[in-house]
Design a protein around this motif. Structure first.
Motif, PDB file in Angstrom:
ATOM      1  N   ARG A  86       0.831  -1.200   0.000  1.00 18.40           N
ATOM      2  CA  ARG A  86       0.000   0.000   0.000  1.00 18.40           C
ATOM      3  C   ARG A  86       0.862   1.246   0.000  1.00 18.40           C
ATOM      4  NH1 ARG A  86      -1.641  -0.410   6.266  1.00 18.40           N
ATOM      5  NH2 ARG A  86      -0.086   1.045   7.015  1.00 18.40           N
ATOM      6  N   GLU A 119       0.145   5.303   1.134  1.00 14.86           N
ATOM      7  CA  GLU A 119      -0.761   6.292   1.696  1.00 14.86           C
ATOM      8  C   GLU A 119      -0.055   7.634   1.768  1.00 14.86           C
ATOM      9  OE1 GLU A 119      -1.867   4.760   5.516  1.00 14.86           O
ATOM     10  OE2 GLU A 119      -3.204   3.259   4.646  1.00 14.86           O
ATOM     11  N   GLU A 157       0.580  11.038   3.843  1.00 13.19           N
ATOM     12  CA  GLU A 157       0.467  11.564   5.196  1.00 13.19           C
ATOM     13  C   GLU A 157       1.500  12.655   5.408  1.00 13.19           C
ATOM     14  OE1 GLU A 157       1.186   9.818   9.617  1.00 13.19           O
ATOM     15  OE2 GLU A 157      -0.091   8.631   8.297  1.00 13.19           O
TER      16      GLU A 157
END
Length: 93
Positions: free
Chosen positions: A54, A56, A58
């Motif tokens: 994955r 992501e 942030e």
């Protein structure tokens, strides 16, 4: 054992400022015109033989979770604006 794993990470192109200690890393905010696509980060890791689980976003970083060819989980942070590696190490989940 950690030394061997850290050496393997470095060998496969994930050199990082600090592998030994987990620390807070903040990527600076980027303007909308200078964003490196997550697909570019994914492709570069897959080209090195990593199985990317994955990605992501942030705090201006892409947080990547992946496994190397031996099955060791890694966590890497890439600057979302430049696509440059900020930090890498073993995932601790």
């Amino acid at each position: 054992m950690r030394t061997i794993i850290a050496a393997a990470i470095l060998t496969f192109g994930l050199a990082a400022p600090s592998l030994a200690e987990e620390r807070q890393v903040a990527c600076s905010a980027t303007d909308a015109q200078a964003v490196a696509p997550a697909s570019t980060v994914r492709s570069s890791l897959e080209d090195l033989g990593y199985n990317v689980g994955r990605i992501e976003t942030e705090h201006g970083c892409y947080e990547v979770r992946a496994e190397n060819g031996s099955g060791y989980p890694i966590r890497a942070l890439y600057h979302a604006g430049t696509g440059e590696l900020v930090q890498a190490g073993l995932a601790r989940d």
